[in-house]
Write a protein that holds these residues in place. Sequence first.
Motif, PDB file in Angstrom:
ATOM      1  N   GLN A 111       1.018  -0.812   0.098  1.00  0.00           N
ATOM      2  CA  GLN A 111       0.247   0.150  -0.042  1.00  0.00           C
ATOM      3  C   GLN A 111       0.993   1.651  -0.042  1.00  0.00           C
ATOM      4  N   ILE A 112       2.338   1.189  -0.714  1.00  0.00           N
ATOM      5  CA  ILE A 112       2.570   2.247  -0.935  1.00  0.00           C
ATOM      6  C   ILE A 112       1.802   3.302  -2.329  1.00  0.00           C
ATOM      7  N   PRO A 113       0.678   4.630  -1.798  1.00  0.00           N
ATOM      8  CA  PRO A 113       0.631   5.509  -2.669  1.00  0.00           C
ATOM      9  C   PRO A 113       1.018   5.507  -4.477  1.00  0.00           C
ATOM     10  N   CYS A 114       1.246   5.668  -5.408  1.00  0.00           N
ATOM     11  CA  CYS A 114       1.445   5.667  -6.358  1.00  0.00           C
ATOM     12  C   CYS A 114       3.106   4.962  -6.504  1.00  0.00           C
ATOM     13  N   ALA A 115       2.408   3.737  -6.797  1.00  0.00           N
ATOM     14  CA  ALA A 115       3.829   3.186  -6.395  1.00  0.00           C
ATOM     15  C   ALA A 115       5.025   3.260  -7.509  1.00  0.00           C
ATOM     16  N   GLU A 116       4.003   3.778  -9.188  1.00  0.00           N
ATOM     17  CA  GLU A 116       5.729   3.248  -9.841  1.00  0.00           C
ATOM     18  C   GLU A 116       6.561   4.556  -9.454  1.00  0.00           C
ATOM     19  N   LYS A 124      11.341   5.456  -7.793  1.00  0.00           N
ATOM     20  CA  LYS A 124      12.123   6.588  -7.999  1.00  0.00           C
ATOM     21  C   LYS A 124      12.597   7.676  -6.855  1.00  0.00           C
ATOM     22  N   SER A 125      12.487   7.282  -5.678  1.00  0.00           N
ATOM     23  CA  SER A 125      12.283   8.034  -4.927  1.00  0.00           C
ATOM     24  C   SER A 125      14.229   7.953  -3.838  1.00  0.00           C
ATOM     25  N   TYR A 126      14.305   8.225  -3.127  1.00  0.00           N
ATOM     26  CA  TYR A 126      15.370   8.055  -2.566  1.00  0.00           C
ATOM     27  C   TYR A 126      14.424   7.620  -1.331  1.00  0.00           C
ATOM     28  N   PRO A 127      15.343   7.066  -0.478  1.00  0.00           N
ATOM     29  CA  PRO A 127      15.359   6.958   1.278  1.00  0.00           C
ATOM     30  C   PRO A 127      14.389   7.903   2.252  1.00  0.00           C
ATOM     31  N   HIS A 128      15.448   9.152   1.929  1.00  0.00           N
ATOM     32  CA  HIS A 128      14.880  10.887   2.350  1.00  0.00           C
ATOM     33  C   HIS A 128      13.860  11.141   2.191  1.00  0.00           C
ATOM     34  N   GLU A 129      13.470   9.943   1.109  1.00  0.00           N
ATOM     35  CA  GLU A 129      12.138  11.337   0.395  1.00  0.00           C
ATOM     36  C   GLU A 129      10.512  10.475   0.929  1.00  0.00           C
ATOM     37  N   PHE A 130      10.810   9.312   1.924  1.00  0.00           N
ATOM     38  CA  PHE A 130      10.051   7.808   2.618  1.00  0.00           C
ATOM     39  C   PHE A 130       9.966   9.096   4.118  1.00  0.00           C
ATOM     40  N   SER A 131       9.148   8.415   4.543  1.00  0.00           N
ATOM     41  CA  SER A 131       9.002   8.654   5.585  1.00  0.00           C
ATOM     42  C   SER A 131       8.896   7.338   6.669  1.00  0.00           C
ATOM     43  N   GLY A 132       8.925   7.486   7.665  1.00  0.00           N
ATOM     44  CA  GLY A 132       9.349   6.111   9.021  1.00  0.00           C
ATOM     45  C   GLY A 132       8.404   4.369   8.607  1.00  0.00           C
ATOM     46  N   GLY A 133       7.622   4.806   8.114  1.00  0.00           N
ATOM     47  CA  GLY A 133       6.187   3.756   7.867  1.00  0.00           C
ATOM     48  C   GLY A 133       6.608   3.541   7.001  1.00  0.00           C
ATOM     49  N   MET A 134       7.072   4.385   5.422  1.00  0.00           N
ATOM     50  CA  MET A 134       6.784   4.068   4.087  1.00  0.00           C
ATOM     51  C   MET A 134       8.151   3.543   4.096  1.00  0.00           C
ATOM     52  N   LYS A 135       9.187   3.839   4.581  1.00  0.00           N
ATOM     53  CA  LYS A 135      10.378   2.879   5.034  1.00  0.00           C
ATOM     54  C   LYS A 135      10.638   1.371   5.408  1.00  0.00           C
ATOM     55  N   GLN A 136       9.858   1.224   6.324  1.00  0.00           N
ATOM     56  CA  GLN A 136       9.628  -0.163   6.496  1.00  0.00           C
ATOM     57  C   GLN A 136       8.180  -0.574   5.518  1.00  0.00           C
ATOM     58  N   ARG A 137       7.572   0.215   5.155  1.00  0.00           N
ATOM     59  CA  ARG A 137       6.995  -1.059   4.192  1.00  0.00           C
ATOM     60  C   ARG A 137       7.765  -1.153   2.784  1.00  0.00           C
ATOM     61  N   ALA A 138       8.856  -0.292   2.608  1.00  0.00           N
ATOM     62  CA  ALA A 138       9.456  -0.648   1.758  1.00  0.00           C
ATOM     63  C   ALA A 138      10.441  -2.190   1.354  1.00  0.00           C
ATOM     64  N   ILE A 139      10.641  -2.002   3.005  1.00  0.00           N
ATOM     65  CA  ILE A 139      11.549  -3.185   3.494  1.00  0.00           C
ATOM     66  C   ILE A 139      10.456  -3.951   3.503  1.00  0.00           C
ATOM     67  N   ILE A 140       9.191  -4.550   3.832  1.00  0.00           N
ATOM     68  CA  ILE A 140       8.862  -5.103   3.826  1.00  0.00           C
ATOM     69  C   ILE A 140       8.732  -5.774   2.360  1.00  0.00           C
ATOM     70  N   ALA A 141       8.419  -5.117   1.758  1.00  0.00           N
ATOM     71  CA  ALA A 141       7.666  -5.367   0.287  1.00  0.00           C
ATOM     72  C   ALA A 141       9.038  -6.064  -0.441  1.00  0.00           C
ATOM     73  N   MET A 142      10.579  -5.813  -0.086  1.00  0.00           N
ATOM     74  CA  MET A 142      11.623  -6.294  -0.623  1.00  0.00           C
ATOM     75  C   MET A 142      11.609  -8.132  -0.354  1.00  0.00           C
ATOM     76  N   ALA A 143      10.865  -7.837   1.380  1.00  0.00           N
ATOM     77  CA  ALA A 143      10.139 -10.053   1.760  1.00  0.00           C
ATOM     78  C   ALA A 143       9.671 -10.502   0.772  1.00  0.00           C
TER      79      ALA A 143
END
Lengths: 324, 326
Positions: A139-144, A148-167
């Motif tokens: 559920q990361i909005p506008c996935a595509e 292209k974003s860098y980690p600093h452009e993500f909030s804490g919750g979004m970063k954790q989602r991105a890591i879960i996405a990798m799993a």
Amino acid sequence: MKVLEVENLNLGFDCDDGYHQALYDVTFSVECGKMLALVGESGCGKTISAMSILQLLPKRARITSGVITFDNKNLIEMSSSELQHIRGRRIALIPQDPMTSLNPLFTVGDQLLEVIKIHQGLSGEKAYKKAIEAFEEVQIPCAEERLKSYPHEFSGGMKQRAIIAMALACNAEILIADEPTTALDVTIQAQIMDLMHKIKAERNTAILLITHDLALVKENADTVSVMYAGRIVESAPASEFFANPLHPYSKALLNSIPSQRGKTLDTICGQPPSIQQKISGCRFHPRCKHVMEVCSENIPKNYYINKDHFSACFLTKGFGQESL
Amino acid sequence: MRENLLEIKNLYVEYKSDKGITGEKQVIHAVNGVDLTVRKGEILAIAGESGCGKSTLAKSIIRLEPAKCGQIFFNGKNVLEMNKFELKNYRKHAQMVFQNPYASLNPKMRIIDTLKEPLKINTNLSEIEMLNIIKEKSEKVGLDIECLKLYPHEFSGGQRQRIAIARALVLNPDLILADEPVSALDVSIQAQIINLLRELKNDYKLTFILITHDMSVIRYLADRVAIMYLGEIVEFGKTSQIFINPKHPYTKALLSAVPKIDGSPQERIILEGDLPSPSNLPSGCKFHTRCPNCMDICTKCSPGETQIFEDHVVKCFLYMRLNTRL
């Protein structure tokens, strides 16, 4: 069905002043579609237990005995190239601090694609599609766009989602979540836990949740194992654990949570021991309210009151059995 | 009703960030028009998620952060207009306990010197008198007198927090601002500090402003609670009332998101998205971007305060209609 079993794991650190044991006969197992919570205070050995599953241990750590069985193989005896096929692909890790676990110099998409390329063997368009799917699933909005974003452009919750996405992108069979929400706010914590439930139910993933938050455990876990100073002192199905905790440490932990207003909170006197401290008998006896003579002399065994519930305490010995 | 010790009126605090790539300075609106009264002898909790401005609010109360505008009255005197001497005197009465006990004690000072410093600066007491005060307060917070010779690194987190509390107590303040006093500690140690705070409040008739994100601590300790969102207090009232009957959609979501150890699990309201950036505040009601009850008007105007009961105020359009009907 058990997918991972840790049996009698003993681990310690080679320090300048000699070897200090940190884990004592740690035994637990994770089942498909279930969440096991490993609970304890800081320094009790929760994280090091989880890291020994992936063999991501600091240089000074040494496993002296124990078996970690995954897919009929012992992970401890595996070579590092064999382990690489398991790490990230079949057993994925969600680390504690999402702020420092992504590389700040690469886009989040690059980092996700790397995982997909290495573990799934996909490339080009296919890999890219898979990455978008994985982002949409968490559920990361506008996935595509967000790839292209860098980690600093993500909030804490979004970063954790991105890591879960990798799993998720690799269909990991086991997720090890090491304090996945400790660095996050409660409303974001609710989002992440909701997502983990969905993964557990839809993909039948086994989850090992490492946390110090008993309330979080109560609402999410299926099984609880409580650790104290390197030893699992009690293990039970979550509902049973909260209704009928047996070990004095478990009881004390539950009583020290502020709930009823006005009542003085129960506290556990003293500090958790450091690994340098040698404690005879039960590791909890210097802080235990119900300490008896035998506690400082002998190490209590795991006494079972039923097939799934044991407590390593001499008080339980009276009505429990040593093995079932 | 008890007397007011502290009154905050329409307080704004801003930070200016460094130039971005475009060369423009960003303004971060940390506190946006806060009105708050603190009564003598109460524990007032300020709750909210990280980045909502609760620590900034606390710092601006003792003027560690300059306010942009507004008024803060302490015993009837405007803190923001105080001169150097008045300010020094004011800070004797209002002391702060910081969040991280690992960073708030000077590692090069023995504990006894750390505790003596405020007395040296603010009083003309003799060495023996100072020692007596330090001994009394150390005993009160549960520190062994023998420990006073040691340095901070020789203590655990819980002990350090006790030292920080003792340092706040030596001047016999009226008001203590505690910024997340237990969040860096383990549960069993947390309970010790919570018990200590409650004891101190009763023994010294202290007033506390407790800043925390931990709802269970608030329910246990606080008399009244203010819920903050993006620099505004969206709901304010008696703790019992707010926990039983929250009104603001944000308070409802926040309370439902907290995992509970007792009672049956309740329906969880899961908010979408993240906290908007305080440098680019949403128009209208600041919560409208995440609110499940968002209406047209919420995106345009910002809601005023509505009194629900005596001592229970909420800022939300859902209740403004209700109020006008009454």
